[in-house]
Design a protein around this motif. Structure first.
Motif, PDB file in Angstrom:
ATOM      1  N   UNK A  13       6.422  -7.281   1.958  1.00 50.08           N
ATOM      2  CA  UNK A  13       5.535  -6.551   1.039  1.00 50.08           C
ATOM      3  C   UNK A  13       4.090  -6.579   1.537  1.00 50.08           C
ATOM      4  N   UNK A  15       3.143  -6.903   4.594  1.00 53.80           N
ATOM      5  CA  UNK A  15       3.057  -6.051   5.794  1.00 53.80           C
ATOM      6  C   UNK A  15       2.928  -4.576   5.403  1.00 53.80           C
ATOM      7  N   UNK A  16       3.699  -4.171   4.420  1.00 57.89           N
ATOM      8  CA  UNK A  16       3.627  -2.773   3.958  1.00 57.89           C
ATOM      9  C   UNK A  16       2.228  -2.478   3.419  1.00 57.89           C
ATOM     10  N   UNK A  17       1.709  -3.411   2.623  1.00 56.05           N
ATOM     11  CA  UNK A  17       0.373  -3.214   2.059  1.00 56.05           C
ATOM     12  C   UNK A  17      -0.691  -3.196   3.157  1.00 56.05           C
ATOM     13  N   UNK A  18      -0.487  -4.035   4.185  1.00 54.73           N
ATOM     14  CA  UNK A  18      -1.443  -4.069   5.300  1.00 54.73           C
ATOM     15  C   UNK A  18      -1.471  -2.713   5.997  1.00 54.73           C
ATOM     16  N   UNK A  19      -0.289  -2.180   6.265  1.00 55.11           N
ATOM     17  CA  UNK A  19      -0.218  -0.883   6.951  1.00 55.11           C
ATOM     18  C   UNK A  19      -0.824   0.224   6.078  1.00 55.11           C
ATOM     19  N   UNK A  20      -0.531   0.163   4.779  1.00 58.44           N
ATOM     20  CA  UNK A  20      -1.076   1.182   3.864  1.00 58.44           C
ATOM     21  C   UNK A  20      -2.604   1.099   3.826  1.00 58.44           C
ATOM     22  N   UNK A  21      -3.129  -0.123   3.794  1.00 61.71           N
ATOM     23  CA  UNK A  21      -4.584  -0.299   3.775  1.00 61.71           C
ATOM     24  C   UNK A  21      -5.202   0.172   5.093  1.00 61.71           C
ATOM     25  N   UNK A  22      -4.489  -0.095   6.169  1.00 65.29           N
ATOM     26  CA  UNK A  22      -4.951   0.342   7.493  1.00 65.29           C
ATOM     27  C   UNK A  22      -5.027   1.862   7.561  1.00 65.29           C
ATOM     28  N   UNK A  29      -9.337  -4.135   0.926  1.00 65.93           N
ATOM     29  CA  UNK A  29      -7.968  -4.622   0.754  1.00 65.93           C
ATOM     30  C   UNK A  29      -7.522  -5.405   1.995  1.00 65.93           C
TER      31      UNK A  29
END
Lengths: 238, 196
Positions: A13, A15-22, A29
């Motif tokens: 989760x 990792x997904x949020x990291x990619x989305x923030x990126x 974030x």
């Protein structure tokens, strides 16, 4: 539940949020996610792995983008000397730092940076200091190993240049920043020890060391939007 | 508020910070370059300028905070947090913050669906399966297959690689992008349901 473990879910989760923030450019974030990782080695490892994979992905994309361009530039069966290919690919008026951003900085690089800061209004140069900085713009002399103020002063004097204290501080800070940020070479990690150890000694007062002495220098207090991680962690993004 | 460290302790923390940065700075740089690359083309001279300015500013901040460095902890996330905030400031000064939007919480949507799908409660599992099937129907076939195999059937990375092939090094990013796409669809479905 027979699926992923809670630990797997938590990491995935994040990792997904990291990619989305990126992808969104949501820096607050990202900062909040790194703040969480400070107390979670698995999360740190996951984000670092993600950084590595993204770098590899970008490198692969650059390779595939460069290949057809080279082929179309040269044409099949046409011999084109390397220097022409390079000249065609490089921007006509690229600054030296863009041509080789990883080269060790020279006197001229530091002088150019100081001039840029003066032009941006971050530093006021007297006519004498401005002339002294100008005289270094074509000097290829390497920087001294240690960037403590006395060493930088001796070095500028050895180049036949004498400037005021504020300019010398700006020169020293520009040299530190350039040395540090350009030093990523294949040879190994950046030599932070030299210049970090050469920084001014700790002031006697604990409060004093939180603020650099000279607000004129690039390392001086900078305008912050209130989100600096001084004592409070950045707010968790919702 | 913790007491100010003694001179000896401060010097020890400073030395530990120095050593840790010497060892791990490249990891912080990688994190920064990945973020900058989302805003500025890697081939642009400005790309290098922003990376350099950010790292320089980060370094200054880290040095100011040396007394708070905890040598028992990994320096990378601590430095990366500073770097993200420094980058925020650098981009703001360059007038590039206008494009920033808050990232949607895709991870939450993904996790909620997967946990419900594997729930022991029959009704919850059945409802989740319906939503998941509707979301999967909107996905690209290769990404749909990754979600089915990895998140619903529970394959690990090796088993998934054996099933779908492709470069092993790129598998992790493929999984992550599939999960992000899945989360985005679930999020959109939730919004549509709320608006009805």
């Amino acid at each position: 539940m027979t699926g992923p473990t809670p630990r797997d879910l938590k990491i995935a989760r994040a990792e997904i949020d990291y990619l989305a923030a990126l992808e969104a450019g949501d820096l607050e974030k990202l900062a909040a996610l790194w703040h969480r990782a400070e107390s979670d080695p698995d999360l740190t490892a996951a984000f670092l792995g993600l950084s590595r994979d993204l770098e590899a992905e970008a490198a692969a994309e650059q390779d595939s983008a460069a290949r057809p361009a080279d082929e179309s530039a040269t044409g099949a069966g046409t011999f084109v000397p390397d220097e022409f290919v390079v000249a065609a690919a490089a921007p006509a008026f690229a600054p030296p730092s863009a041509a080789d951003p990883h080269a060790p900085p020279r006197a001229k690089d530091v002088a150019r940076r100081v001039k840029e800061e003066a032009a941006a209004g971050k530093l006021e140069l007297s006519p004498q200091d401005a002339a002294a900085v100008d005289s270094l713009l074509d000097r290829d002399d390497p920087l001294p190993d240690l960037l403590a103020m006395p060493a930088v002063k001796r070095w500028t004097e050895s180049l036949g240049v004498a400037v005021g204290k504020a300019t010398l501080l700006a020169f020293r800070d520009a040299a530190i920043t350039l040395s540090f940020t350009r030093s990523e070479t294949a040879a190994g990690p950046p030599p932070t020890a030299n210049f970090l150890a050469a920084r001014e000694a700790r002031p006697a007062s604990g409060r004093a060391r939180q603020a650099p002495a000279d607000p004129q220098s690039p390392g001086g207090p900078r305008e912050k939007s209130g989100d600096a991680p001084e004592t409070e962690p950045p707010p968790e993004a919702t | 508020m913790p007491p100010d460290p003694s001179e000896d302790e401060y010097q020890a923390r400073r030395a530990a910070l120095d050593a840790a940065l010497s060892r791990d700075w490249e990891k912080v740089r990688a994190a920064v370059t990945n973020v900058v690359a989302r805003k500025i083309h890697r081939g642009s001279p400005e790309f290098h300028d922003v990376v350099h300015e950010t790292l320089g500013t980060t370094l200054e901040d880290l040095l100011k905070q040396a007394a708070k460095y905890d040598p028992d902890r990994d320096v990378v996330p601590w430095a990366a947090r500073f770097a993200m905030l420094s980058l925020s400031e650098v981009l703001r000064k360059r007038g590039r913050r206008q494009q920033v939007v808050a990232a949607a919480d895709l991870g939450e949507a993904w996790e909620s669906a997967v946990v419900s799908y594997h729930s022991l409660e029959e009704e919850r599992r059945r409802e989740a399966a319906e939503v998941i099937q509707a979301a999967l129907a909107q996905m690209k076939p290769d990404q749909r297959r990754i979600i089915e195999l990895m998140d619903l059937q529970g394959l690990n990375y090796d088993e998934l690689h054996a099933a779908i092939g492709g470069p092993r090094g790129a598998l992790r990013m493929r999984v992550l992008r599939a999960r992000s796409a899945f989360g985005a669809i679930l999020k959109r479905m939730c919004r549509e349901e709320d608006s009805q």
